[in-house]
Design an enzyme around this catalytic site. Structure first.
Site, PDB file in Angstrom:
ATOM      1  CG  ASP A   1     -68.229  30.161  21.824  1.00 34.89           C
ATOM      2  OD1 ASP A   1     -67.007  29.911  21.941  1.00 34.89           O
ATOM      3  OD2 ASP A   1     -68.977  30.383  22.802  1.00 34.89           O
TER       4      ASP A   1
ATOM      5  CD  GLU B   1      -0.747  -1.654   6.035  1.00 37.67           C
ATOM      6  OE1 GLU B   1      -0.407  -1.690   7.211  1.00 37.67           O
ATOM      7  OE2 GLU B   1      -1.916  -1.847   5.657  1.00 37.67           O
TER       8      GLU B   1
ATOM      9  CB  THR C   1     -67.058  19.681  21.062  1.00 40.22           C
ATOM     10  OG1 THR C   1     -67.700  18.406  20.978  1.00 40.22           O
ATOM     11  CG2 THR C   1     -65.614  19.496  21.474  1.00 40.22           C
TER      12      THR C   1
ATOM     13  NE  ARG D   1     -14.018  -3.391   3.642  1.00 38.09           N
ATOM     14  CZ  ARG D   1     -13.474  -3.394   4.862  1.00 38.09           C
ATOM     15  NH1 ARG D   1     -12.758  -2.381   5.275  1.00 38.09           N
ATOM     16  NH2 ARG D   1     -13.678  -4.418   5.674  1.00 38.09           N
TER      17      ARG D   1
ATOM     18  CE  LYS E   1     -72.118  22.372  16.190  1.00 38.01           C
ATOM     19  NZ  LYS E   1     -72.204  21.149  15.395  1.00 38.01           N
TER      20      LYS E   1
ATOM     21  CD  GLU F   1      -8.244  -2.403  -0.011  1.00 36.21           C
ATOM     22  OE1 GLU F   1      -8.515  -1.659   0.930  1.00 36.21           O
ATOM     23  OE2 GLU F   1      -7.523  -3.424   0.099  1.00 36.21           O
TER      24      GLU F   1
ATOM     25  CG  ASP G   1     -71.834  15.710  13.078  1.00 37.76           C
ATOM     26  OD1 ASP G   1     -71.180  15.256  14.029  1.00 37.76           O
ATOM     27  OD2 ASP G   1     -72.875  16.374  13.226  1.00 37.76           O
ATOM     28  CB  ALA G   2     -72.547  10.627   9.247  1.00 34.02           C
TER      29      ALA G   2
ATOM     30  CG  HIS H   1     -77.061  15.262  15.661  1.00 32.67           C
ATOM     31  ND1 HIS H   1     -76.007  14.401  15.487  1.00 32.67           N
ATOM     32  CD2 HIS H   1     -76.533  16.510  15.618  1.00 32.67           C
ATOM     33  CE1 HIS H   1     -74.881  15.096  15.351  1.00 32.67           C
ATOM     34  NE2 HIS H   1     -75.179  16.376  15.441  1.00 32.67           N
TER      35      HIS H   1
ATOM     36  CG  HIS I   1     -75.914  20.306  12.039  1.00 34.97           C
ATOM     37  ND1 HIS I   1     -75.234  19.292  11.395  1.00 34.97           N
ATOM     38  CD2 HIS I   1     -75.810  20.025  13.373  1.00 34.97           C
ATOM     39  CE1 HIS I   1     -74.737  18.451  12.283  1.00 34.97           C
ATOM     40  NE2 HIS I   1     -75.069  18.865  13.490  1.00 34.97           N
TER      41      HIS I   1
ATOM     42  CD  GLU J   1      -2.937  -1.047   2.334  1.00 42.22           C
ATOM     43  OE1 GLU J   1      -3.026   0.034   2.950  1.00 42.22           O
ATOM     44  OE2 GLU J   1      -3.622  -2.046   2.614  1.00 42.22           O
TER      45      GLU J   1
ATOM     46  CG  ASN K   1      -1.220  -5.930   4.932  1.00 50.48           C
ATOM     47  OD1 ASN K   1      -1.113  -6.104   6.132  1.00 50.48           O
ATOM     48  ND2 ASN K   1      -1.617  -4.784   4.405  1.00 50.48           N
TER      49      ASN K   1
END
Length: 885
Positions: A376, A19, A604, A73, A439, A27, A270-271, A471, A469, A6, A21
């Protein structure tokens, strides 16, 4: 018989020996690719006695390289944490392929356990091409195809390097990484499929999440059939086109001039809120969206958002409410969309700073909302004005609502008489609404009362569109809506037949059929809306787990006055609170709670206050008289205390005394200078919300690419709910892709499932097997995903095996010392009470063939040694605590 030498090369081409080896290095694949010589085979031949000439290896026989080769690698190392090795089980392993790609793999396969005892290499990917850039491009493609799940890898680092200009042109030195820290940025992979499988596995092993409240029968096994409805070309502009092109005033004018009765379909909001605890999922709306856009082309609007849907989608369904709105808008482009806005409370249950409400309305309008029904919960005009102004500034249609309670046809009913409502409508018109909504959230508007109320309003306000509206709790809904229409109402609310009646809205089919051929003709085809209803008849079966068990309407709503949208939710909550079998007592207590609170408007969030107080009364076996007499010593629900503190505003006829004074005795509002109750609109006293600061905080917590303006707003509305939603998104990803049956119950072995992530991105999922619970409480589940094996591992919460979690070292605390990487403790060097100085060895660890010593970062006394020899640690696990004092 082979070695590797290397060198380092400087910018002038000078070589510097590093070095040698006496073996082949990793490689070697590069040499093989550019020379065509099989180095490993050559070594074996030489070892068997062959000479170099005999195997054709002489210098003059080695060809000059004509190609470029490059190797990556891929390792189980995390670049974002100093390449710390990771451990775990590989759940997904998909290798790349293609011309010019070579793979030399290691220990990777689905189910492989990566331990800290071996090299972190998973695979070497080598690309060969005619030039350097082409080789890099092949590597990029291969890395993107490469799938590994279950352990961290260095894939992001490799891709960042390969995409860097300096690297592509070979202009790099040994300082390249230090000069470009962004190379260590993590790869942003969605990992959608594996997270989806993890959720299915969780449901298979541990059942439907209890928080979802799926306590009824299992989902139907019948898949709803989406009808085909032929598109009809309309001669006139639609209401949506009029609004988009000419604005809200032109919309209101067109509504008022319209011949016949207009209808809003509440099926998508809402349903299901009234019948199925708001659990309807986006996918089931999108499936029917195209036929809906045809069948309801002449409708006033489709109500699809706001109210309880906002927090329920995040809290229970793991869906983003903003994505629901934008996806529905894309699917249904030419019908006005309608939402429910709680005035100063937006879509929350408390007051917010004014700039939050204004910003919310702008985001909603920009995301596809048209009609904002502003109300509200106490008919408090100051709260209404804020919502009206916010919608008006955003450019939306302001449908101001007067909430109805009592009975205007009964002169003995008291407070809420005809003059009360007319006075409130005058205030709404002066505030600048475009449309008036009546409502009737509990279904208290009887036919005679509807004629009286609508007739009186129409007489005084001839040009103001009126939208009613109700229910159908008592069963009088259709009659009341027809009475309102005959008295001058322009539009009414209804729901598809399969989701109508009882606590939901009146039947859409009944209204369409009843008015056909009359002056009130809705312009809708009974044949077409019936086609939609056939889909919802089957789809409702998927939501059987959320059915309340209510089999009929009940006229006792005129006594308890409970809103339809609250009825099924409160019934479920009462069961959860241990009040099973006491529902009749809860309803009676609801009427008592209303009287105690001052006979208030109930919707709510004021209806929640009434419901909380009712359950409190039943749970504590109290009478009305005892509630007043013992008020100073009772621990009331927070919602009740906040109501009396004025968090919701001021009720029409003031707060009841002496109950209010007794509840608030000794209490002050947190964050104020000793204030016991708000005087006027609560939000007016709140400082502006700092969107920039909170966005920065969220980006630091969840990463910038995951946070949008919508997310910041969701967090402003519901901070804790949003954080929990994001945690589930991190774990399971988006679940809105899954069909509802699978979402609730998982899959069966052998079942195959098609999941569409986006256009052109299909998943074919097959459940192969569900293993037995292991000794450590884990169930291994095998899938096939698009023909490739995948596995997930789920903790069986019913196994009885305790899950032990190690403490993590505290970030920013010097004396809290954790493991730098996963590994095994070999030896502890200190014990509790030892004095140490900076640099002293504390723990010896072994990880990935390396021994590492954890040293003390400070002087002090050992407070705790949290590990012992043989312990297996993850990165960041607490090892030693040192008291620096």
């Amino acid at each position: 018989n082979a070695g590797t030498v290397e060198f380092l090369v400087d910018k002038d081409g000078n070589h510097y020996f590093m070095e040698v080896n006496p073996r082949v290095q990793v490689e070697h694949t590069i040499t093989e690719e550019i020379t065509g010589i099989d180095i490993v085979q050559s070594q074996i031949l030489i070892a068997s006695g062959k000479t170099l000439p005999e195997i054709g290896l002489t210098q003059d026989s080695i060809p000059e390289p004509t190609m470029y080769a490059m190797q990556c690698r891929v390792t189980t190392e995390n670049p974002a944490h100093d390449f710390r090795p990771d451990t775990g089980t590989i759940d997904v392993w998909r290798m790349p392929a293609g011309f010019g790609i070579r793979l030399d793999d290691g220990p990777g396969f689905p189910g492989a356990k990566i331990t800290p005892h071996y090299d972190s290499l998973l695979v070497k990917i080598t690309a060969k091409a005619r030039d350097r850039k082409a080789a890099a491009a092949k590597l990029i493609r291969a890395l993107r195809e490469f799938r590994v799940r279950g352990v961290q890898t260095n894939k992001s680092f490799l891709l960042n390097v390969l995409n860097h200009r300096d690297f592509l042109y070979g202009e790099v030195t040994t300082g390249f990484i230090a000069q470009n820290p962004d190379l260590l940025s993590p790869l942003k992979e969605k990992d959608r499929a594996q997270k989806l499988l993890q959720y299915i596995g969780e449901v298979l092993v541990n059942g439907t999440p209890k928080s979802l409240g799926a306590t009824g029968d299992p989902p139907s096994q019948v898949d709803p059939i989406v009808p085909q409805i032929d598109m009809q070309r309309e001669k006139n502009k639609s209401l949506k086109q009029i609004f988009d092109e000419e604005g809200p005033s032109a919309f209101a004018k067109a509504v008022r001039e319209h011949k016949g009765l207009l209808v809003t379909d509440t099926t998508w909001r809402d349903a299901h809120q009234s019948l199925l605890a708001t659990r309807l999922r986006t996918i089931d709306m999108l499936n029917i969206a195209e036929p809906t856009s045809v069948a309801l082309r002449n409708a006033y609007s489709v109500e699809c958002w706001g109210g309880a849907t906002f927090d329920v989608s995040m809290r229970f369904l793991n869906e983003c409410p903003w994505e629901r709105l934008t996806s529905l808008r894309e699917a249904v482009p030419d019908i006005p969309f309608q939402m429910l806005l709680r005035g100063a409370n937006a879509v929350g249950y408390t007051s917010y700073a004014d700039n939050v409400v204004f910003k919310f309305c702008q985001l909603a309008k920009d995301s596809g909302m048209d009609v904002f029904r502003v109300f509200d919960s106490l008919n408090y005009i100051e709260n209404m004005r804020l919502g009206i102004d916010a919608v008006g500034q955003a450019g939306g249609i302001v449908e101001g609502a007067v909430c109805y309670t009592g009975d205007v046809s009964d002169p003995e009913r008291g407070l809420y008489d005809l003059e009360y409502y007319l006075h409130f409508v005058r205030e709404l018109e002066a505030a600048g609404i475009h449309v008036l909504a009546i409502k009737d959230m509990a279904g208290l508007l009887k036919p005679n009362a509807a004629s009286m109320l609508v007739g009186a309003i129409r007489s005084e306000f001839p040009n103001l569109p009126i939208h009613v509206h109700t229910h159908d709790t008592a069963g009088t809904g259709v009659a009341s809506m027809l009475a309102a229409a005959h008295a001058g109402a322009d539009a009414v609310d209804a729901a598809t037949d399969a989701l109508s009646g009882t606590t939901a809205q009146p039947s859409l089919g009944a209204l369409v059929a009843s008015t056909k051929g009359t002056d009130l003709d809705t312009g809708l085809s009974l044949h077409e809306v019936s086609k939609l209803n056939e889909y919802w008849e089957e789809a409702r079966g998927l939501y059987a787990p959320f059915e309340s068990g209510q089999k009929s309407g009940s006229a006792d709503v005129y006594i308890h006055e409970m809103p339809g949208g609250q009825y099924t939710n409160l019934l479920y909550q009462s069961t959860q609170l241990g009040l099973t079998g006491q529902w009749s007592h809860v309803k009676t207590a609801y009427a008592a709670a209303n009287r105690l609170l001052g006979d208030i408007i109930k919707v709510t969030p004021s209806s929640k206050v009434t419901g909380d107080l009712a359950q409190f009364i039943v749970a504590n076996n109290l009478t009305e008289r005892e509630v007043v007499e013992k008020a100073e010593e009772l621990s009331f629900p927070n919602s009740v205390i906040e109501y009396f503190q004025g968090y919701l505003g001021i009720p029409p006829f003031g707060f009841p005394e002496p109950l209010r004074s007794r509840v608030l005795k000794g209490r002050t509002i947190e964050g104020t200078s000793g204030l016991s109750c708000f005087d006027g609109r609560p939000g007016a006293q709140l400082p502006p919300y700092d969107f920039d600061l909170n966005r920065k905080t969220l980006e630091e917590k969840w990463s910038a690419d995951k946070i949008s303006d919508h997310d910041v707003m969701s967090h402003a509305m519901y901070p804790q709910v949003f954080d929990e939603f994001m945690e589930r998104q991190e774990e399971y990803g988006k679940l809105s892709y899954l069909d509802t049956r699978t979402f609730l119950t998982g899959m069966k072995v052998g079942q195959e499932l098609n999941v569409s992530l986006e256009k052109g991105k299909q998943l074919i999922v097959k459940l192969i097997s569900v293993g037995e619970t292991t000794d450590d409480g884990i169930v291994n589940i095998q899938f096939e995903l698009n023909g490739q094996p995948r596995s997930v591992h789920v903790k069986d919460k019913r196994s009885g095996v305790a899950e032990t979690k190690r403490l993590k070292a505290l970030k920013g605390v010097t004396g809290s010392i954790g493991a730098a990487m996963p590994g095994v403790v070999l030896e502890t060097k200190v014990k509790k009470g030892d004095k140490v100085v900076k640099g002293d060895p504390l723990v010896l660890m072994s990880a990935m063939k390396m021994e590492t010593v954890i040293t003390s970062p400070c002087d002090g006394v050992v407070k705790q040694v949290a590990v012992t020899a043989g312990d297996q640690l993850d990165g960041g696990d607490l090892c030693v605590e040192i008291d620096e004092s």
